[in-house]
Design a protein around this motif. Structure first.
Motif, PDB file in Angstrom:
ATOM      1  N   ILE A 499       0.857  -1.188   0.000  1.00  0.00           N
ATOM      2  CA  ILE A 499       0.000   0.000   0.000  1.00  0.00           C
ATOM      3  C   ILE A 499       0.887   1.229   0.000  1.00  0.00           C
ATOM      4  O   ILE A 499       1.736   1.405   0.885  1.00  0.00           O
ATOM      5  N   SER A 500       0.714   2.077  -1.007  1.00  0.00           N
ATOM      6  CA  SER A 500       1.451   3.340  -1.110  1.00  0.00           C
ATOM      7  C   SER A 500       0.527   4.476  -0.682  1.00  0.00           C
ATOM      8  O   SER A 500      -0.614   4.555  -1.147  1.00  0.00           O
ATOM      9  N   LEU A 501       1.032   5.342   0.172  1.00  0.00           N
ATOM     10  CA  LEU A 501       0.178   6.402   0.721  1.00  0.00           C
ATOM     11  C   LEU A 501       0.025   7.587  -0.223  1.00  0.00           C
ATOM     12  O   LEU A 501      -1.057   8.174  -0.324  1.00  0.00           O
ATOM     13  N   PHE A 502       1.083   7.963  -0.924  1.00  0.00           N
ATOM     14  CA  PHE A 502       0.985   9.128  -1.800  1.00  0.00           C
ATOM     15  C   PHE A 502      -0.077   8.955  -2.892  1.00  0.00           C
ATOM     16  O   PHE A 502      -0.833   9.888  -3.173  1.00  0.00           O
ATOM     17  N   PRO A 503      -0.204   7.776  -3.553  1.00  0.00           N
ATOM     18  CA  PRO A 503      -1.295   7.604  -4.514  1.00  0.00           C
ATOM     19  C   PRO A 503      -2.681   7.723  -3.867  1.00  0.00           C
ATOM     20  O   PRO A 503      -3.616   8.213  -4.510  1.00  0.00           O
ATOM     21  N   ILE A 504      -2.831   7.277  -2.616  1.00  0.00           N
ATOM     22  CA  ILE A 504      -4.118   7.407  -1.923  1.00  0.00           C
ATOM     23  C   ILE A 504      -4.456   8.877  -1.724  1.00  0.00           C
ATOM     24  O   ILE A 504      -5.580   9.324  -1.992  1.00  0.00           O
ATOM     25  N   LEU A 505      -3.468   9.651  -1.266  1.00  0.00           N
ATOM     26  CA  LEU A 505      -3.709  11.088  -1.063  1.00  0.00           C
ATOM     27  C   LEU A 505      -4.009  11.781  -2.390  1.00  0.00           C
ATOM     28  O   LEU A 505      -4.900  12.638  -2.464  1.00  0.00           O
ATOM     29  N   ALA A 506      -3.276  11.394  -3.445  1.00  0.00           N
ATOM     30  CA  ALA A 506      -3.523  11.995  -4.763  1.00  0.00           C
ATOM     31  C   ALA A 506      -4.907  11.634  -5.274  1.00  0.00           C
ATOM     32  O   ALA A 506      -5.594  12.476  -5.874  1.00  0.00           O
ATOM     33  N   SER A 507      -5.356  10.414  -5.026  1.00  0.00           N
ATOM     34  CA  SER A 507      -6.689   9.990  -5.478  1.00  0.00           C
ATOM     35  C   SER A 507      -7.786  10.764  -4.764  1.00  0.00           C
ATOM     36  O   SER A 507      -8.787  11.149  -5.376  1.00  0.00           O
ATOM     37  N   ILE A 508      -7.615  10.991  -3.469  1.00  0.00           N
ATOM     38  CA  ILE A 508      -8.602  11.773  -2.710  1.00  0.00           C
ATOM     39  C   ILE A 508      -8.671  13.198  -3.242  1.00  0.00           C
ATOM     40  O   ILE A 508      -9.763  13.764  -3.434  1.00  0.00           O
ATOM     41  N   ALA A 509      -7.509  13.792  -3.503  1.00  0.00           N
ATOM     42  CA  ALA A 509      -7.478  15.154  -4.037  1.00  0.00           C
ATOM     43  C   ALA A 509      -8.139  15.221  -5.410  1.00  0.00           C
ATOM     44  O   ALA A 509      -8.883  16.166  -5.716  1.00  0.00           O
ATOM     45  N   ILE A 510      -7.882  14.206  -6.264  1.00  0.00           N
ATOM     46  CA  ILE A 510      -8.497  14.175  -7.588  1.00  0.00           C
ATOM     47  C   ILE A 510     -10.017  14.045  -7.474  1.00  0.00           C
ATOM     48  O   ILE A 510     -10.774  14.655  -8.234  1.00  0.00           O
ATOM     49  N   PHE A 511     -10.500  13.253  -6.513  1.00  0.00           N
ATOM     50  CA  PHE A 511     -11.937  13.074  -6.333  1.00  0.00           C
ATOM     51  C   PHE A 511     -12.620  14.407  -6.032  1.00  0.00           C
ATOM     52  O   PHE A 511     -13.645  14.753  -6.626  1.00  0.00           O
ATOM     53  N   PHE A 512     -12.046  15.169  -5.103  1.00  0.00           N
ATOM     54  CA  PHE A 512     -12.647  16.461  -4.767  1.00  0.00           C
ATOM     55  C   PHE A 512     -12.542  17.444  -5.936  1.00  0.00           C
ATOM     56  O   PHE A 512     -13.446  18.257  -6.170  1.00  0.00           O
ATOM     57  N   TYR A 513     -11.439  17.365  -6.673  1.00  0.00           N
ATOM     58  CA  TYR A 513     -11.291  18.220  -7.850  1.00  0.00           C
ATOM     59  C   TYR A 513     -12.353  17.876  -8.893  1.00  0.00           C
ATOM     60  O   TYR A 513     -12.977  18.765  -9.482  1.00  0.00           O
ATOM     61  N   MET A 514     -12.577  16.577  -9.119  1.00  0.00           N
ATOM     62  CA  MET A 514     -13.594  16.160 -10.079  1.00  0.00           C
ATOM     63  C   MET A 514     -14.992  16.559  -9.622  1.00  0.00           C
ATOM     64  O   MET A 514     -15.857  16.887 -10.444  1.00  0.00           O
ATOM     65  N   MET A 515     -15.238  16.548  -8.321  1.00  0.00           N
ATOM     66  CA  MET A 515     -16.540  16.988  -7.809  1.00  0.00           C
ATOM     67  C   MET A 515     -16.779  18.457  -8.140  1.00  0.00           C
ATOM     68  O   MET A 515     -17.899  18.864  -8.472  1.00  0.00           O
ATOM     69  N   MET A 516     -15.715  19.248  -8.054  1.00  0.00           N
ATOM     70  CA  MET A 516     -15.859  20.681  -8.331  1.00  0.00           C
ATOM     71  C   MET A 516     -16.054  20.952  -9.817  1.00  0.00           C
ATOM     72  O   MET A 516     -16.838  21.825 -10.198  1.00  0.00           O
ATOM     73  N   THR A 517     -15.343  20.197 -10.664  1.00  0.00           N
ATOM     74  CA  THR A 517     -15.399  20.468 -12.106  1.00  0.00           C
ATOM     75  C   THR A 517     -16.519  19.690 -12.787  1.00  0.00           C
ATOM     76  O   THR A 517     -17.342  20.257 -13.494  1.00  0.00           O
ATOM     77  N   THR A 518     -16.568  18.384 -12.562  1.00  0.00           N
ATOM     78  CA  THR A 518     -17.588  17.553 -13.196  1.00  0.00           C
ATOM     79  C   THR A 518     -18.967  17.864 -12.648  1.00  0.00           C
ATOM     80  O   THR A 518     -19.961  17.765 -13.355  1.00  0.00           O
ATOM     81  N   GLY A 519     -19.029  18.268 -11.384  1.00  0.00           N
ATOM     82  CA  GLY A 519     -20.320  18.603 -10.781  1.00  0.00           C
ATOM     83  C   GLY A 519     -21.050  19.690 -11.527  1.00  0.00           C
ATOM     84  O   GLY A 519     -22.267  19.651 -11.711  1.00  0.00           O
ATOM     85  N   GLN A 520     -20.318  20.694 -11.999  1.00  0.00           N
ATOM     86  CA  GLN A 520     -20.955  21.773 -12.747  1.00  0.00           C
ATOM     87  C   GLN A 520     -21.417  21.276 -14.116  1.00  0.00           C
ATOM     88  O   GLN A 520     -22.471  21.644 -14.599  1.00  0.00           O
ATOM     89  N   THR A 521     -20.624  20.403 -14.749  1.00  0.00           N
ATOM     90  CA  THR A 521     -21.019  19.887 -16.051  1.00  0.00           C
ATOM     91  C   THR A 521     -22.285  19.051 -15.954  1.00  0.00           C
ATOM     92  O   THR A 521     -23.131  19.080 -16.833  1.00  0.00           O
ATOM     93  N   MET A 522     -22.444  18.328 -14.843  1.00  0.00           N
ATOM     94  CA  MET A 522     -23.613  17.475 -14.678  1.00  0.00           C
ATOM     95  C   MET A 522     -24.900  18.285 -14.575  1.00  0.00           C
ATOM     96  O   MET A 522     -25.984  17.782 -14.801  1.00  0.00           O
ATOM     97  N   GLN A 523     -24.789  19.568 -14.228  1.00  0.00           N
ATOM     98  CA  GLN A 523     -25.984  20.388 -14.117  1.00  0.00           C
ATOM     99  C   GLN A 523     -26.629  20.641 -15.470  1.00  0.00           C
ATOM    100  O   GLN A 523     -27.795  21.009 -15.540  1.00  0.00           O
ATOM    101  N   THR A 524     -25.934  20.460 -16.570  1.00  0.00           N
ATOM    102  CA  THR A 524     -26.493  20.727 -17.897  1.00  0.00           C
ATOM    103  C   THR A 524     -26.769  19.443 -18.674  1.00  0.00           C
ATOM    104  O   THR A 524     -26.978  19.482 -19.872  1.00  0.00           O
ATOM    105  N   GLN A 525     -26.766  18.311 -17.980  1.00  0.00           N
ATOM    106  CA  GLN A 525     -26.994  17.054 -18.676  1.00  0.00           C
ATOM    107  C   GLN A 525     -28.457  16.908 -19.074  1.00  0.00           C
ATOM    108  O   GLN A 525     -29.349  17.431 -18.419  1.00  0.00           O
ATOM    109  N   GLN A 526     -28.688  16.160 -20.154  1.00  0.00           N
ATOM    110  CA  GLN A 526     -30.025  15.958 -20.678  1.00  0.00           C
ATOM    111  C   GLN A 526     -30.406  14.487 -20.605  1.00  0.00           C
ATOM    112  O   GLN A 526     -29.546  13.614 -20.529  1.00  0.00           O
ATOM    113  N   PRO A 527     -31.720  14.198 -20.644  1.00  0.00           N
ATOM    114  CA  PRO A 527     -32.162  12.810 -20.600  1.00  0.00           C
ATOM    115  C   PRO A 527     -31.630  12.020 -21.787  1.00  0.00           C
ATOM    116  O   PRO A 527     -31.466  12.538 -22.875  1.00  0.00           O
ATOM    117  N   GLY A 528     -31.380  10.734 -21.537  1.00  0.00           N
ATOM    118  CA  GLY A 528     -30.972   9.834 -22.613  1.00  0.00           C
ATOM    119  C   GLY A 528     -29.482   9.726 -22.818  1.00  0.00           C
ATOM    120  O   GLY A 528     -29.046   9.047 -23.735  1.00  0.00           O
TER     121      GLY A 528
END
Length: 616
Positions: A499-528
């Protein structure tokens, strides 16, 4: 509750982002040609063959004969080598060394049988050997006038060690008479990993068959130096310079072979250390082979790849001379750049194209400058801060595009409701709105593409930067390899047994970053359309698995980089950008006449034609 989906225009952005991720995380995977070569190699092994788990040292096809030191032995030797029996049979080795290198040259074959660097040790504190215990072979095949085909590995050479100024010179001669001989001449200089090596024949015009060229055969089996044999093998590769300044490589993951012309040097690179044979005058033709010896992670495997090259050596007028150079040393830019005339620094795997240029001429000198003032881990953090600040305008553009899409969400929703039963009309009106408002759904992807060269350059920089080798930071004892905070009693596929700790910390940081960026994109999604949450969860997971076996310095960079990016985006969102102001600007933009560009016009015509065909 209505499920949030992705509209047809945003799906293009989604695919671009996903494509970038695939490029980032799979760029070092085998090509289809390499996979096919591996499959063919596997199919060639018969079911009843027994494959040894640990490869054995290289052994020549024809074993040299060992002769006791007596007259009968000398007669047996003479019957094998003919005129070269003038040199007496005498086993032994000659030590040739300077302050950096420890070399042993054998009387039999006149070749280097041991090469050790004095300043380096492996991960388990064992001296770093490039040649040891029969893992290397240097042989010259000669045709003689009495129809013999001699191998210099079978010949005995007389050693003579002298000093010329500050240099040590070792002359190894296989004689046919007092003044007729084949000579290997080694010259080692103080403070150098490069040896001058000359092959020449003197007075052998009546002994050698000038109609047949000599053939140089050089083989080496790469010795394992890394904690992870799979990780070290990923950067173990045969690299060569040919046809002027071209740099090419054999496969890093499977068996490979190639024939090239006008070859200046060949490098048997073993991650952080290289064995290089260079020529003053290029070889006219070289046959090269590379065989992979590592299929899975194992603590018992001691060798990584089998390398081999063969090149003819013309005999002009019965005699010949070839000026060569041996390099046994670190794959370090500071060392290899000293040999500018041979261009040995080009053997360092910086990456291809613009990525390699960024690595070699920007990141490498900049990091060297920082590490001269700071500890290596702190230097990585400082470099990360500088890179993120320089890329902050790109981050701003990306977030501004997302903010504009968010402002248009109510109008997009209205269009969706108005044409919920007509997907083509819904798409046409959506594109008209984007064009009128001066907004492009792809504008958020372009900044990500602009960051790709930096991402990939750093991806190659940290695992191959010699300056990071065995440099510790916090819990990581080697920033050029993975950090280990826990050892698992079993191995998880694609993850490893640690188990490597630095990849775990990087993954957590990426998750929060994706929540901030992808979260806004999801607001304009359409059905289908697919849900954007998929990529938000996929990226951190890929980071966690893929980087668990990569350099901890790389994971440290991504962890700090994403933390800084999150901070920059929070500042942009809460301090710099004003959504009300953006909305007002878009409304003003709508009032202005806007001309369609060629792409928009073509898309509109295609959609109108499709709608017309549907009605018919």
């Amino acid at each position: 509750m209505e499920e949030k989906k992705l509209d047809p225009n945003s799906i293009i952005g989604f695919l671009l982002i996903f494509g970038i991720l695939l490029f980032w995380f799979y760029t070092n995977q085998p090509t289809p040609e390499e996979l096919e070569a591996q499959q063919q190699a596997t199919e060639q092994v018969q079911p009843d063959e027994v494959v040894a788990e640990t490869p054995q040292p290289i052994t020549p096809v024809q074993q040299p004969v060992t002769y006791p030191n007596d007259s009968l032995a000398q007669q047996a030797y003479a019957s094998q080598v003919g005129a070269f029996a003038f040199t007496k049979v005498a086993e032994g080795e000659t030590l040739l060394e300077n302050d950096l290198l420890h070399l042993k040259v054998s009387n039999r074959g006149g070749q280097i049988v041991e090469a050790r660097m004095k300043d380096y040790v492996t991960y388990d504190s064992v001296p770093v050997y490039l040649v040891k215990d029969g893992n290397a072979l240097f042989n010259l095949q000669l045709a003689t006038s009495d129809n013999r085909l001699l191998q210099t590995r079978d010949l005995y050479f007389e050693p003579e060690l002298t000093v010329e100024g500050e240099n040590k010179v070792l002359s190894m001669k296989a004689k046919t008479g007092p003044d007729q001989y084949l000579e290997y001449r080694y010259t080692i200089k103080p403070g150098e990993y490069l040896l001058d090596f000359q092959i020449r024949s003197v007075g052998l015009s009546g002994v050698l068959n000038a109609a047949q060229p000599a053939l140089i055969d050089w083989q080496l089996r790469g010795i394992r130096h890394n904690k992870s044999v799979m990780y070290g093998n990923r950067y173990t590769r045969l690299t060569y310079r040919h046809e002027g300044d071209k740099i090419s490589k054999l496969s890093e993951s499977g068996d490979d072979e190639e024939t090239e012309t006008d070859v200046r040097w060949m490098s048997f690179r073993q991650h952080f250390f290289s064995t290089i044979l260079a020529a003053d005058e290029p070889f006219a033709s070289v046959d090269m082979t590379s065989k992979n010896l590592v299929e899975e992670e194992s603590k018992d495997i001691q060798f990584t790849k089998d390398f081999g090259v063969q090149m003819p050596l013309d005999i002009s007028g019965g005699d010949f001379t070839k000026n060569l150079h041996w390099y046994y040393g670190p794959t370090d830019i500071d060392v290899l750049e000293k040999y500018e005339e041979l261009a040995l620094a080009d053997s360092i795997p910086y990456g291809w194209g613009i990525f390699g240029w960024i690595n070699r001429y920007l990141f490498t000198p900049f990091f060297s400058f920082l590490s001269s003032f700071f500890p290596y881990g702190i230097a990585i953090i400082v470099m990360t801060i500088v890179v993120r600040i320089l890329l902050s305008p790109v981050t701003y553009k990306s977030y501004l595009s997302q903010a504009k899409m968010k402002v248009l969400k109510p109008e997009i929703t209205e269009i969706n409701e108005k044409h919920k039963d007509n997907a083509m009309k819904r798409q046409q009106d959506t594109m008209k709105l984007y064009n009128k408002a001066g907004v492009s759904p792809l504008s958020g992807c372009v900044p990500a593409l602009l960051q790709l060269p930096v991402f990939y350059a750093l991806f190659m920089f940290f695992p191959t930067s010699f300056s990071l080798r065995q440099k510790s930071f916090l819990w990581a004892d080697d920033l050029s390899s993975y950090d280990t905070v826990a050892q698992l009693p079993f191995a998880i596929p694609f993850y490893g047994d640690h188990i490597s700790l630095f990849p775990i910390l990087a993954s957590i940081a990426i998750f929060f970053y994706m929540m901030m960026t992808t979260g806004q994109t999801m607001q304009t999604q359409q059905p289908g359309m697919p849900n954007m949450k998929f990529i938000m969860y996929l990226s951190p997971l890929m980071m966690l698995f893929f980087f668990n076996n990569y350099a901890s310095g790389l994971s440290l960079y991504y962890f700090v980089s994403n933390l800084i990016t999150i901070g920059i985006m929070l500042v942009i969102k809460n301090v710099i950008l004003d959504e009300d102001k953006i909305h007002a600007q878009i409304q003003e933009q709508k009032k202005k006449p806007r001309k369609e560009n060629r792409f928009q016009k073509k898309m509109r015509e295609v959609m109108e034609q499709a709608e017309s065909n549907k009605k018919k």
